[in-house]
Structures are given as C-alpha cells and as structure tokens.
Write a protein that holds these residues in place. Structure first.
Motif, short mmCIF file in Angstrom:
data_model
loop_
_atom_site.label_atom_id
_atom_site.label_comp_id
_atom_site.label_asym_id
_atom_site.label_seq_id
_atom_site.Cartn_x
_atom_site.Cartn_y
_atom_site.Cartn_z
N SER A 312 4.41 -9.47 5.81
CA SER A 312 5.33 -8.39 5.47
C SER A 312 4.61 -7.17 4.90
CB SER A 312 6.37 -8.89 4.46
OG SER A 312 5.72 -9.41 3.30
N SER A 313 3.52 -7.37 4.17
CA SER A 313 2.82 -6.24 3.54
C SER A 313 1.92 -5.50 4.51
CB SER A 313 1.98 -6.74 2.36
OG SER A 313 2.78 -7.35 1.39
N LYS A 314 1.41 -6.20 5.54
CA LYS A 314 0.41 -5.60 6.42
C LYS A 314 1.01 -4.88 7.62
CE LYS A 314 -2.99 -9.20 5.32
NZ LYS A 314 -3.86 -10.26 5.89
N ILE A 315 2.31 -5.01 7.86
CA ILE A 315 2.94 -4.41 9.03
C ILE A 315 3.60 -3.09 8.66
CG2 ILE A 315 4.71 -4.72 10.81
CD1 ILE A 315 4.32 -7.73 10.54
N CYS A 316 3.33 -2.06 9.42
CA CYS A 316 4.00 -0.77 9.23
C CYS A 316 5.43 -0.88 9.74
CB CYS A 316 3.24 0.33 9.97
SG CYS A 316 4.11 1.93 10.01
N HIS A 317 6.40 -0.62 8.90
CA HIS A 317 7.80 -0.77 9.32
C HIS A 317 8.25 0.34 10.25
CE1 HIS A 317 8.41 2.10 5.92
NE2 HIS A 317 9.45 2.50 6.64
N ARG A 331 -2.30 -0.77 -3.56
CA ARG A 331 -0.84 -0.69 -3.68
C ARG A 331 -0.25 0.38 -2.76
NH1 ARG A 331 -0.43 -5.34 -5.02
NH2 ARG A 331 1.81 -4.93 -5.19
N GLN A 332 -1.08 1.29 -2.27
CA GLN A 332 -0.65 2.33 -1.32
C GLN A 332 -1.59 2.29 -0.13
OE1 GLN A 332 1.97 4.48 -1.95
NE2 GLN A 332 2.36 3.89 -4.08
N TRP A 333 -1.05 2.43 1.08
CA TRP A 333 -1.91 2.49 2.25
C TRP A 333 -1.25 3.36 3.32
CZ3 TRP A 333 -0.49 0.19 7.03
CH2 TRP A 333 0.65 -0.63 6.99
N THR A 334 -2.08 3.90 4.20
CA THR A 334 -1.62 4.80 5.26
C THR A 334 -1.84 4.15 6.61
OG1 THR A 334 -2.18 6.72 3.90
CG2 THR A 334 -1.84 7.11 6.25
N CYS A 335 -0.81 4.18 7.44
CA CYS A 335 -0.90 3.58 8.77
C CYS A 335 -1.82 4.42 9.65
CB CYS A 335 0.49 3.49 9.39
SG CYS A 335 0.50 2.83 11.07
N SER A 336 -2.74 3.77 10.33
CA SER A 336 -3.69 4.49 11.18
C SER A 336 -3.07 4.99 12.47
CB SER A 336 -4.88 3.57 11.51
OG SER A 336 -4.43 2.38 12.16
N CYS A 338 0.58 5.90 12.96
CA CYS A 338 1.61 6.93 12.79
C CYS A 338 1.40 7.78 11.54
CB CYS A 338 3.00 6.30 12.73
SG CYS A 338 3.24 5.18 11.34
N ASN A 339 0.33 7.50 10.79
CA ASN A 339 -0.02 8.26 9.58
C ASN A 339 1.06 8.23 8.50
OD1 ASN A 339 -2.54 9.09 10.62
ND2 ASN A 339 -1.56 10.76 11.75
N THR A 340 1.89 7.21 8.52
CA THR A 340 2.91 7.07 7.48
C THR A 340 2.28 6.45 6.24
OG1 THR A 340 4.62 6.71 9.15
CG2 THR A 340 5.15 6.07 6.89
N GLN A 341 2.53 7.06 5.07
CA GLN A 341 2.01 6.52 3.81
C GLN A 341 3.01 5.52 3.24
OE1 GLN A 341 0.84 9.46 0.96
NE2 GLN A 341 -0.04 7.97 -0.46
N HIS A 342 2.53 4.34 2.93
CA HIS A 342 3.41 3.26 2.51
C HIS A 342 3.15 2.86 1.07
CE1 HIS A 342 4.98 2.53 6.51
NE2 HIS A 342 3.75 2.41 7.00
N ASP A 343 4.24 2.59 0.36
CA ASP A 343 4.15 1.81 -0.88
C ASP A 343 4.14 0.35 -0.45
OD1 ASP A 343 5.52 0.08 -3.02
OD2 ASP A 343 5.09 1.91 -4.14
N ARG A 344 3.14 -0.39 -0.86
CA ARG A 344 2.93 -1.75 -0.37
C ARG A 344 4.19 -2.61 -0.54
NH1 ARG A 344 -1.89 -5.33 -0.62
NH2 ARG A 344 -1.15 -7.47 -0.43
N ASP A 345 4.80 -2.57 -1.71
CA ASP A 345 5.92 -3.45 -2.01
C ASP A 345 7.20 -3.04 -1.28
OD1 ASP A 345 4.31 -4.93 -3.76
OD2 ASP A 345 4.70 -3.54 -5.40
N ILE A 346 7.47 -1.74 -1.25
CA ILE A 346 8.67 -1.27 -0.55
C ILE A 346 8.56 -1.53 0.94
CG2 ILE A 346 10.06 0.76 0.00
CD1 ILE A 346 9.35 1.91 -2.72
N ASN A 347 7.38 -1.31 1.50
CA ASN A 347 7.16 -1.59 2.91
C ASN A 347 7.37 -3.08 3.22
OD1 ASN A 347 5.98 -0.93 5.68
ND2 ASN A 347 4.50 -2.45 4.95
N ALA A 348 6.90 -3.95 2.31
CA ALA A 348 7.08 -5.39 2.50
C ALA A 348 8.56 -5.75 2.46
CB ALA A 348 6.31 -6.16 1.42
#
Length: 384
Positions: A312-317, A331-336, A338-348
């Motif tokens: 759940s944490s590693k997949i860009c929604h 805790r924050q990462w950017t999808c390579s 679509c360049n979407t910046q994710h909050d790790r927990d909310i994305n999960a």
C-alpha cells in the motif's frame, strides 16, 4: 442480535467472599478437567466431551463439598468453556488451553436466572448486587459474566438478545481506507490524521515507581499484596484510557462511513522487533480492528481487511506505479512516472481503500499491481 454491555458492580463484603470462593471453585474445576482431558488423550488417543466432563461433577461434589457453593449451572458452563477452548485449538484459532492462575483476572458465568432490576443485578445464590448502570439496552439478558480484575474491582458483562435480526449489509455509501501507524495512530484516505495518545508512555514513570516499590516487599506479606494492587491499578488506568480512545475513534469512523477498509496486520509478528515492540503493543491496533468489525456488523456496514502483503505504501494511487524500495524513515516521496508528491501514510490509506473496493466488487481473490491480496476470514462480505 447478541450484544454485551459491561457494568461496574459493588458487592457487599459477604457477596465478595462468596464470589471469590465461587470463582475459585470454577477455576479448580476447569484446571482439573483440563488436566484429566490431557491425560486421557495421551493414554487413549481420545479426549473428554462436554457431557463427560459434566458427569464428573456429582462425584466431585461428594469428595469436595465446597464445589456445591457456586450454582450448578456455573460449573456446567466451565465444561462448555473448556470444550470451546479445545475446539478453537483444533480449528487453529487459538493455542492449546492453559491452566488458569489464581492471581490473574478471575471470572464466573451465570447462564440463567439473572435479572437487572433498576440499579441492582440479581444473581443466583447472591441476591441483589448494586450495579452502576450507564445504559440499559432493550432485550432479554441471556447470561452474566462476573469479572474480578487484579486491582480488586468487580465488573458484570451482561449478554443481551435484542430480538432483532442482524441488519442487511449495504455497501452503498462513503468508503474509507485506514492505515495504522505509530507517529499517528490512524490515517484515513480523506487525509485526516488521528494522533497516537501513547497512554503507556504517559504513565510509564508512575508504573516503574510502583513496580520498584513492589519488588522491595517481602513475598507473601500483606504489604506486598497492597503494593501489587497499586501496580494493577496503574495498569487498569492505562487500559481504560486506551479503550476509551479506541471506542470513540472506532465509533466515529463507523458512523461516518459505509465501507471500512483496513490492513490485516500481523501484530504478533511485529512485536518481535524489540525496538518497536512497546510502542506497537501500546497502540492497540488489533483491539481497534476488532471494535471496527463488530460495530460495523451492528450497523449493517461493510468491514474489509486487505492482505498484509499488499504494498500500500509503495504504489502511487494516481498512476499505479510501484517503487522498489521505501524505507520507514522516508515519509514523503515523489512518483517517478507522474511526478505526484505523496505523503506516505495518506497514500497508503488511499490504496487500502481502493483495494478494498476492488475486493468488494469482485467478491473473490483479486490482483492489483502484481501483488496478490485476499479478504480475511470472517469479514462482513465473505460468502460462507
């Protein structure tokens, strides 16, 4: 539906003594039957059934007169509890039944002839016991289990049958995914983060002080017993605070949503990490999921558990791209892609919600982003 409500009761000194003796008789009979069943199985390859255990009572009462003090139905209930414990063991829902100890939480169940009249609970051979009733549900009392905590408090867990059918499960409505964590206790798919109160950490110094005082008392002395009760009261305070928080949060989430999706966490395996074990145990994730499940069933709502191996944490929604590695300190990462910046927990939490909805729509094993997921046993939508 069957619902249980827990009340604090205040027996008189005479009633306390009678309850403690009855609990001791029930505990002795449980241990005796467990030992006899284990020995019989080793010798013959067959255990004892519930009826076989009940048939032991007349002879035991002649040999031990104090077994006649509790109501006969209470000792018969012990045989039912032991047979249920063995059934859970053989169906791999629990470990092998263990002997009950005198200094742990004690209990005795009254399966019939119980009434709640005003502020008094009427129990067989005890009469009326003062009961602090916070809420009086509709329905008929099926049984009452009286509990004695290590801190010396008595509680009555009353099982009610409200006479109503279980509401039909309906998945039409708002769905929420919930990701459990330590920095924040629960993160929902709508972006809300619920803080972790960490009650054990809050009372840890006070508990350590009381335990230090206990360790200095002589074993078997009255002072040691008083110190033991003080330690038990601190543990009880932590438990009550945690349960209050979990009840309020689970009720809020169930009231606001029609479909609740969580991860099927292996808490027993997670606490093997000695660096996080205390914090994980303090959080109470398993108890929280249990509350969500039965409250959702009461309201006719859907509770779903997504498999723990779903990434759940590693997949860009947004684009479903999956990263190869994502350490816990990120805790924050950017999808390579679509360049979407994710909050790790909310994305999960969003991915957990979407996976739960896919499972609900399919009603069977589903595959998402190359990771096989499944609904857990006993969820609201599983077909039996």
């Amino acid at each position: 539906m069957l619902k249980a409500y827990k009340y604090r009761i205040y027996p008189t000194n005479e009633q306390k003594d009678q309850l403690i003796r009855s609990m001791g008789s029930a505990r002795w009979f449980y241990n005796y039957a467990l030992n006899l069943t284990s020995q019989t199985y080793k010798e013959t390859g067959f255990g004892l059934s519930r009826n076989d255990i009940i048939k032991l009572l007349p002879g035991l009462k002649k040999e031990h007169e104090w077994l006649s003090e509790p109501p006969s139905q209470c000792l018969q209930q012990v045989a039912l509890d032991l047979s249920s414990a063995f059934l859970n063991f053989f169906e791999k829902r629990a470990s092998y039944p263990s002997f009950k100890k005198k200094h742990n939480k004690q209990s005795i169940r009254f399966p019939q002839s119980v009434k709640l009249q005003g502020d008094y609970l009427k129990l067989p051979k005890l009469g009326k016991v003062y009961c602090k009733v916070s809420r009086l549900p509709e329905g008929k009392i099926k049984s009452v289990t009286v509990l004695l905590t290590p801190s010396g408090q008595f509680y009555a867990s009353c099982l009610y049958d409200d006479g109503k059918e279980k509401p039909t499960t309906n998945s039409d409505g708002k769905a929420v995914g919930i990701d459990c964590g330590l920095s924040h206790f629960a993160i929902t798919s709508d972006g809300t983060k619920h803080g972790n109160p960490k009650y054990y950490r809050k009372y840890e110094d006070k508990l350590a002080k009381k335990q230090k005082q206990l360790s200095r008392k002589q074993k078997g002395s009255k002072n040691r017993n008083e110190a033991r009760i003080k330690v038990a009261k601190v543990h009880a305070k932590i438990t009550r605070c945690r349960e209050d928080f979990l009840h309020k949060l689970s009720r809020k989430l169930v009231d606001e949503n029609q479909v609740i999706v969580v991860e099927n966490l292996a808490v027993k395996n997670m606490v093997k990490n000695h660096k996080l074990a205390k914090s994980i145990s303090d959080a109470g994730w398993g108890q929280f999921c249990t509350m969500l499940k039965y409250k959702a069933e009461w309201e006719g709502k859907v509770y779903i558990e997504v498999d723990r191996f779903f990434s759940s944490s590693k997949i860009c929604h947004v684009c479903s791209n999956q990263v190869g590695s994502l350490p816990l300190d990120i805790r924050q990462w950017t999808c390579s892609d679509c360049n979407t910046q994710h909050d790790r927990d909310i994305n999960a939490a969003i991915n957990i919600r979407e996976e739960g909805l896919r499972l609900l729509a399919g009603g069977h094993l589903a595959t998402a982003s190359g990771v096989r997921v499944r609904p857990s046993k006993g969820t609201a939508f599983t077909r039996r």
